[in-house]
Design a protein around this motif. Structure first.
Motif, PDB file in Angstrom:
ATOM      1  N   SER A  27       8.219  -1.730   6.877  1.00 30.45           N
ATOM      2  CA  SER A  27       7.899  -0.285   7.268  1.00 30.45           C
ATOM      3  C   SER A  27       7.273   0.503   6.312  1.00 30.45           C
ATOM      4  O   SER A  27       6.270   1.275   6.665  1.00 30.45           O
ATOM      5  CB  SER A  27       9.422   0.294   7.341  1.00 30.45           C
ATOM      6  N   PRO A  28       7.442   0.244   5.053  1.00 27.18           N
ATOM      7  CA  PRO A  28       6.317   0.834   4.192  1.00 27.18           C
ATOM      8  C   PRO A  28       4.815   0.513   4.252  1.00 27.18           C
ATOM      9  O   PRO A  28       4.057   1.532   4.166  1.00 27.18           O
ATOM     10  CB  PRO A  28       6.916   0.346   2.659  1.00 27.18           C
ATOM     11  N   LEU A  29       4.695  -0.679   4.502  1.00 23.49           N
ATOM     12  CA  LEU A  29       3.377  -1.137   4.914  1.00 23.49           C
ATOM     13  C   LEU A  29       2.741  -0.414   6.356  1.00 23.49           C
ATOM     14  O   LEU A  29       1.630   0.099   6.299  1.00 23.49           O
ATOM     15  CB  LEU A  29       3.288  -2.671   5.252  1.00 23.49           C
ATOM     16  N   THR A  30       3.520  -0.200   7.249  1.00 22.64           N
ATOM     17  CA  THR A  30       3.119   0.357   8.451  1.00 22.64           C
ATOM     18  C   THR A  30       2.858   1.812   8.351  1.00 22.64           C
ATOM     19  O   THR A  30       2.008   2.374   8.932  1.00 22.64           O
ATOM     20  CB  THR A  30       3.999  -0.080   9.616  1.00 22.64           C
ATOM     21  N   ASP A  31       3.700   2.419   7.373  1.00 23.14           N
ATOM     22  CA  ASP A  31       3.716   3.969   7.140  1.00 23.14           C
ATOM     23  C   ASP A  31       2.285   4.133   6.528  1.00 23.14           C
ATOM     24  O   ASP A  31       1.777   5.172   6.657  1.00 23.14           O
ATOM     25  CB  ASP A  31       4.995   4.288   6.232  1.00 23.14           C
ATOM     26  N   ARG A  32       2.030   3.268   5.623  1.00 21.83           N
ATOM     27  CA  ARG A  32       0.518   3.475   5.011  1.00 21.83           C
ATOM     28  C   ARG A  32      -0.563   3.504   6.071  1.00 21.83           C
ATOM     29  O   ARG A  32      -1.640   4.020   5.985  1.00 21.83           O
ATOM     30  CB  ARG A  32       0.412   2.635   3.788  1.00 21.83           C
ATOM     31  N   SER A  42       3.310 -13.913   0.507  1.00 23.96           N
ATOM     32  CA  SER A  42       1.920 -14.117   0.653  1.00 23.96           C
ATOM     33  C   SER A  42       1.061 -13.146   1.427  1.00 23.96           C
ATOM     34  O   SER A  42       0.280 -12.594   1.046  1.00 23.96           O
ATOM     35  CB  SER A  42       1.213 -15.563   0.797  1.00 23.96           C
ATOM     36  N   PRO A  43       1.542 -13.203   2.786  1.00 23.31           N
ATOM     37  CA  PRO A  43       0.789 -12.086   3.628  1.00 23.31           C
ATOM     38  C   PRO A  43       0.994 -10.929   3.297  1.00 23.31           C
ATOM     39  O   PRO A  43      -0.052 -10.059   3.250  1.00 23.31           O
ATOM     40  CB  PRO A  43       1.320 -12.532   5.057  1.00 23.31           C
ATOM     41  N   PHE A  44       2.174 -10.466   2.970  1.00 23.76           N
ATOM     42  CA  PHE A  44       2.405  -9.272   2.174  1.00 23.76           C
ATOM     43  C   PHE A  44       1.581  -8.708   1.108  1.00 23.76           C
ATOM     44  O   PHE A  44       1.391  -7.652   0.928  1.00 23.76           O
ATOM     45  CB  PHE A  44       4.106  -8.834   1.967  1.00 23.76           C
ATOM     46  N   LYS A  45       1.702  -9.764   0.156  1.00 17.11           N
ATOM     47  CA  LYS A  45       0.718  -9.418  -0.991  1.00 17.11           C
ATOM     48  C   LYS A  45      -0.658  -9.079  -0.655  1.00 17.11           C
ATOM     49  O   LYS A  45      -1.382  -8.268  -1.134  1.00 17.11           O
ATOM     50  CB  LYS A  45       0.598 -10.880  -2.064  1.00 17.11           C
ATOM     51  N   GLU A  79     -12.545  -7.184   5.350  1.00 18.43           N
ATOM     52  CA  GLU A  79     -12.479  -8.006   6.517  1.00 18.43           C
ATOM     53  C   GLU A  79     -11.750  -9.472   5.950  1.00 18.43           C
ATOM     54  O   GLU A  79     -11.077 -10.153   6.364  1.00 18.43           O
ATOM     55  CB  GLU A  79     -13.976  -8.218   7.095  1.00 18.43           C
ATOM     56  N   LEU A  80     -12.389  -9.775   4.629  1.00 18.33           N
ATOM     57  CA  LEU A  80     -11.946 -11.071   4.019  1.00 18.33           C
ATOM     58  C   LEU A  80     -10.402 -11.006   3.614  1.00 18.33           C
ATOM     59  O   LEU A  80      -9.618 -11.985   3.729  1.00 18.33           O
ATOM     60  CB  LEU A  80     -13.015 -11.489   2.644  1.00 18.33           C
ATOM     61  N   LEU A  81     -10.147  -9.863   3.149  1.00 18.58           N
ATOM     62  CA  LEU A  81      -8.595  -9.463   2.840  1.00 18.58           C
ATOM     63  C   LEU A  81      -7.648  -9.945   4.116  1.00 18.58           C
ATOM     64  O   LEU A  81      -6.690 -10.392   3.906  1.00 18.58           O
ATOM     65  CB  LEU A  81      -8.383  -8.246   2.281  1.00 18.58           C
ATOM     66  N   GLN A  82      -8.216  -9.271   5.038  1.00 15.21           N
ATOM     67  CA  GLN A  82      -7.369  -9.381   6.394  1.00 15.21           C
ATOM     68  C   GLN A  82      -7.571 -10.718   6.794  1.00 15.21           C
ATOM     69  O   GLN A  82      -6.358 -11.336   7.017  1.00 15.21           O
ATOM     70  CB  GLN A  82      -8.156  -8.741   7.650  1.00 15.21           C
ATOM     71  N   LEU A 123      -5.343  -5.275   1.077  1.00 13.83           N
ATOM     72  CA  LEU A 123      -6.134  -4.664   1.985  1.00 13.83           C
ATOM     73  C   LEU A 123      -6.001  -3.193   2.106  1.00 13.83           C
ATOM     74  O   LEU A 123      -7.022  -2.337   2.402  1.00 13.83           O
ATOM     75  CB  LEU A 123      -5.842  -5.491   3.156  1.00 13.83           C
ATOM     76  N   VAL A 124      -4.663  -2.651   2.326  1.00 16.09           N
ATOM     77  CA  VAL A 124      -4.577  -1.265   2.475  1.00 16.09           C
ATOM     78  C   VAL A 124      -4.965  -0.412   1.470  1.00 16.09           C
ATOM     79  O   VAL A 124      -5.642   0.611   1.592  1.00 16.09           O
ATOM     80  CB  VAL A 124      -2.838  -0.917   2.700  1.00 16.09           C
TER      81      VAL A 124
END
Length: 975
Positions: free
Chosen positions: A406-411, A365-368, A340-343, A373-374
């Protein structure tokens, strides 16, 4: 409520009345808000003074707007071509001269605008408006738009602008025409309660009702007119006497409604300031998440010029919030909190005022943070994964083309798929469980619910998980397994307490009431008293209209149980009622009326307790309970119940440090019993007595104690040790005790337990946290001395308190391995073989009158000829064979060999004569018991105890192996 035409007339009247009330500034503010929403959000606060009026017979006329599609309030309004406009307004009754004066002043001062918008609360004829527009264009080259009282009144009846009339003209929302199709029924009910009837909200449950109302109004076009009223209701939670958390939540909802529903956050600047002034003290992921979202709303509104605020202050708040989140992440939080904190940290990375007063976003920064988080989500089943996936979907227009998206949403999709696979199966488990409950098969329902609970253990279905736990608690309680029921109620309470969702929090009253009822039904009446303040707090904090007992009948049942407890204690002189109840109820956060009702009920309350005969009182109490009243009082604690034909008793010292550990073992044992209820264990219908001790230093130990009429164990449990160790050893100890009561062979019972654990038994005996950790949250040492000094009630036979549920009844019917054919074969062999070594002895005994009487008595007890023949044969073996010496398998083998040889030899006249006393002696019952054990062994039954309960074994052999029924035709032996 009226029609739209009549509403316009009323708005027109109120606008015209501003002159009488000398409301010049009110009109300026009204015009500014209207211009900001209907023309362009770029308007700064109103710049013109006030005055002038007419009519040309037209019923309506449009006006030019700076952008098209003005009614779409949710879009951004601005002058895309850079044009400038000025707003002026007046209450003058002769506005023509005022308009000309103001236009001349505006055009001669500063940069000349392209457009002037002039507002008047007077009726200006169309011809006069056109004349003024022509004059302004010819004289100054500026477009003039005039909105008189008619135009304003008509526009202010638009649903998205009506709040301006409500705020500045004090027009009630009830006047706005409602949709002919009717409102949502739930919304209509809440609106009537909180807005029309003006009920004062006081609890978290009330807040949830109001939150539903304002959210519905914010995002439902036809209900937007109610937003100001809902904001007024929410302000009730901001003030003295209200919890800080409720105040913060209410401030949040007000800001969201003002911005998303009215596009007017500026009017609530003071609330925004107060909300963010306490960033440093935020201590929960829910509070931090709300703060990030609201700060994002404020920042975006400022960028879009929908919020007039200092960007430097937003920069300061953003830095503080990010610093707080990063410090909390350094404290190694649990997996769920960490996610939750990472989000929140990733969301905060999208705030535009991180680096200063110029809005910018660096998407690296958000992607990092999303990547971190994932990687953590798989360890946090209670993280709101679906909500995170929805957030990414909303960001498609912004970052959808980024190569990292796309790689993020795939995970994320892969994680979602892994979770969702179990949801459908969980629903089917739940449906089957309900069907089993309705068909009165609770054990099967419990099994299905455990499946649903495990498969639903995720944030997306957390409410289903909690409700499954509550139903499990109820089903265990109905089976008389009160500490299994208590465990699942405790686990549900812990899970909801740690969860941030508002809807889930509202389950707390139901959970605590269930926990209290379990203690009451189990005879833990002091624990029930301890829970009363908690039940009261949950009722009055998390339920709407908490005083409505007709609506909350489960809470009414708790009050009734408290009355019964007090009346029974007073009737039979229990000291706990006199000292313990008043001490605890001092903390009960209830109205004085309810408190007085329990401490000093009316004289005619519960006459059946105070006036009936003792036997009738106890009969009624025992019908409702499954444990002795006040069983948790005194220096020693006893846990007693019945299941699977066995009377169970666990005793220990009545201290908090001991009972939290011992109850963990008891709950584990009860869960295993329920899980094994429909498995053939061939249990002895005996009594199990466990003496439990908890040592500060020690290890898990179990020792069998000698006893011929029960199964007894002494158990030592360590006070210290990891939760994993305790769970593993508790399962092992409970399994060993159950196995000790079984007549199955070791390898058979081992296979059964291996199969049960393979099918998830360990997941049933452990849920959320170990029992002792959960119980410590509720078991206070504050009143321990008082509890130990209290006495247990001197009740009639305790057996009447303990009820064995039908679903947990001792298994009857043919035992494992039994068949009539096989039984008769065994008996035929016994007649033929047992007669060989005692044929002459039997002839002699038939002449003895004493022996004849002996045979008659045995037959009267149910024994058959083959039992008596075996008795004589065994006496002969014991009398004629030498006693074996030595120990070990060799001695046992030699003894068996000698016995077999003896059984195969015909008795001779030279054989030592067996005296009748060797058969009819005082130890007859021991010989019969020994013979019973020998026969049981032929069926493959194994007695685990050194000192078996032969009475229980006899019941097994009689009822499940036809011990007194099966016989074959044979020559008369004793007649």
């Amino acid at each position: 409520m009226t029609d739209i035409t009549s509403l316009g007339d009323y708005v027109r009247f109120q606008l015209a009345s501003l002159n009488v009330k000398n409301k010049h500034h009110t009109f300026e503010d009204l015009c500014h808000q209207f211009a900001r929403l209907a023309i362009s959000p770029n308007f700064l606060p109103a710049t013109g003074p006030v005055s002038a009026g007419g009519d040309q017979g037209r019923d309506s006329e449009t006006f030019d707007a700076a952008v098209s599609n003005v009614p779409q309030i949710a879009t951004t309004w601005s002058f895309s071509d850079g044009r400038r406009a000025v707003l002026a307004c007046s209450l003058e009754k002769k506005p023509k001269a005022k308009i000309e004066s103001d236009v001349n002043s505006i055009c001669k001062t500063g940069v000349k605008p392209e457009s002037i918008y002039f507002f008047s609360n007077q009726d200006i004829p169309v011809a006069a408006r056109h004349s003024l527009q022509t004059w302004c264009s010819n004289t100054h080259g500026v477009h003039l738009e005039i909105l008189d009282v008619n135009a304003l009144a008509e526009q202010l009846t638009r649903i998205e602008l009506f709040w301006i009339a409500q705020k500045f003209l004090n027009i009630p929302s009830e006047m706005y025409p409602r949709s002919a199709t009717g409102e949502d029924e739930k919304y209509s009910h809440q609106r009537n309660k909180w807005i029309v009837e003006k009920v004062r909200p006081v609890s978290f449950g009330d807040f949830m009702d109001v939150k539903y109302g304002i959210r519905h109004a914010t995002f439902t076009q036809d209900a937007k007119v109610d937003i100001p009223d809902w904001i007024g209701v929410l302000r009730s939670f901001i003030g003295q006497g209200m919890p800080d958390d409720l105040a913060r939540r209410s401030q949040y909802e007000i800001c969201v409604a003002a911005l998303r529903g009215q596009n007017d956050l500026t009017s609530h600047t003071s609330i925004v300031n107060e909300y963010f002034s306490k960033i440093d003290v935020l201590d929960s992921s829910q509070q931090i998440g709300d703060a990030v979202v609201l700060l994002s709303y404020c920042s975006t509104a400022l960028v879009l010029r929908e919020f007039s605020f200092d960007p430097n202050q937003l920069h300061i708040w953003t830095k503080k919030l990010i610093h707080l989140i990063e410090n909390l992440l350094k404290d190694s939080p649990g997996a769920h909190t960490k996610c939750e904190l990472l989000q929140d940290r990733a969301y905060a990375a999208t705030l535009p005022f991180q680096r200063g007063t110029t809005p910018t976003i660096d998407w690296d920064s958000p992607f990092k943070w999303w990547d971190r988080l994932v990687r953590e989500i798989r360890h946090a089943p209670l993280f709101a994964l679906e909500s995170f996936a929805n957030l990414l979907t909303e960001l498609v227009p912004v970052i959808g083309d980024d190569p990292r998206f796309s790689p993020l949403t795939d995970r994320v999709n892969a994680l979602l798929e892994g979770r969702s696979r179990g949801f459908l199966a969980a629903e089917k488990c739940r449906d089957r469980a309900i069907a089993f409950v309705e068909s009165d098969r609770p054990v099967r329902a419990i099994r299905e619910l455990h499946g649903a609970k495990i498969k639903w253990f995720a944030e997306e279905t957390i409410q289903g998980t909690v409700l499954s736990m509550l139903l499990l608690s109820r089903l265990y309680a109905d089976l008389g397994l009160m500490w299994a029921a208590k465990y699942y109620a405790l686990a549900a309470a812990f899970l909801v307490h740690k969860h941030s969702g508002d809807q889930v929090k509202c389950l707390l009253p139901k959970i605590f009431i269930q926990l209290a009822n379990v203690c009451y039904r189990g005879g833990e009446w002091l624990n029930f008293i301890d829970l009363l303040p908690l039940v009261g707090a949950a009722q009055y904090q998390f339920r709407s209209s908490p005083d409505d007992l007709e609506r909350h009948q489960d809470f009414e049942s708790v009050i009734m149980h408290a009355l019964i407890l007090k009346a029974v204690g007073e009737r039979f002189g229990h000291d706990g009622v006199k000292t313990y109840l008043p001490t605890v109820l001092e903390k009960w956060p209830l109205p004085d009326g309810l408190n007085d009702l329990i401490l000093d009920p009316p004289t005619d309350t519960l006459d059946w307790v105070m006036k009936c005969e003792d036997d009738l009182v106890w009969a009624r109490i025992h019908t409702d309970l499954n444990g002795q009243p006040f069983s948790d009082a005194g220096a020693e604690r006893k846990y007693e119940w019945r299941a699977l034909g066995i009377c169970w008793e666990v005793s220990c010292e009545n201290s908090v440090d001991t009972i939290v550990i011992v109850e963990g073992l008891v709950s584990c044992l009860q869960i295993i019993l329920a899980d094994m209820a429909d498995v053939e264990l061939n249990l002895l219908p005996t009594k199990v007595a466990i003496q439990a001790k908890v040592s500060a230093i020690g290890k898990f130990e179990i020792k069998e104690l000698d006893c011929n009429d029960a199964m007894k164990w002494s158990i030592n449990l360590p006070l210290q040790g990891s939760s994993e160790d305790f769970g593993s050893y508790a399962n092992g100890l409970a399994s060993a005790i159950v196995a000790g009561c079984s007549l199955l062979r070791d390898q058979e019972i081992m296979k059964i337990f291996e199969s049960s654990f393979k099918n998830g038994l360990a997941g049933k005996t452990f849920v959320v946290r170990p029992y002792h950790e959960l119980l410590r949250e509720f078991a206070s040492k504050e009143h321990e001395a008082i509890r130990r000094s209290c006495t247990r009630l001197d009740t009639p036979s305790l057996d009447t308190c303990l009820h064995e549920a039908n679903a947990l009844a001792w298994r009857t019917g043919p035992g494992p391995g039994y068949s009539k054919k096989r039984s008769l074969k065994f008996i035929k062999n016994r007649y033929s073989r047992a007669l060989i070594p005692v044929r002459l002895t039997l002839s002699r005994l038939r002449t003895s009158e004493e022996f004849k009487s002996f045979v008659v008595e045995l037959r009267h007890q149910g024994y058959l000829d083959w039992h008596i023949l075996l008795l004589i044969c065994n006496a002969a073996i014991n009398f004629r064979l030498p006693v074996p010496t030595g120990e070990g398998e060799d001695t046992l083998a030699r003894n068996q060999e000698a016995t077999m040889e003896f059984m195969g030899n015909e008795e001779t006249a030279e054989a030592i004569e067996i005296p009748e006393s060797a058969i009819i002696g005082e130890s007859l019952h021991m010989k019969l018991d020994f013979q019973l054990a020998i026969v049981a062994k032929t069926w493959g039954l194994q007695l685990k105890s050194r000192t078996p309960d032969f009475k229980a074994l006899k019941r097994v052999m009689v009822e499940r192996y036809a011990y007194f029924i099966d016989d074959v035709e044979h020559q008369p032996l004793f007649d």
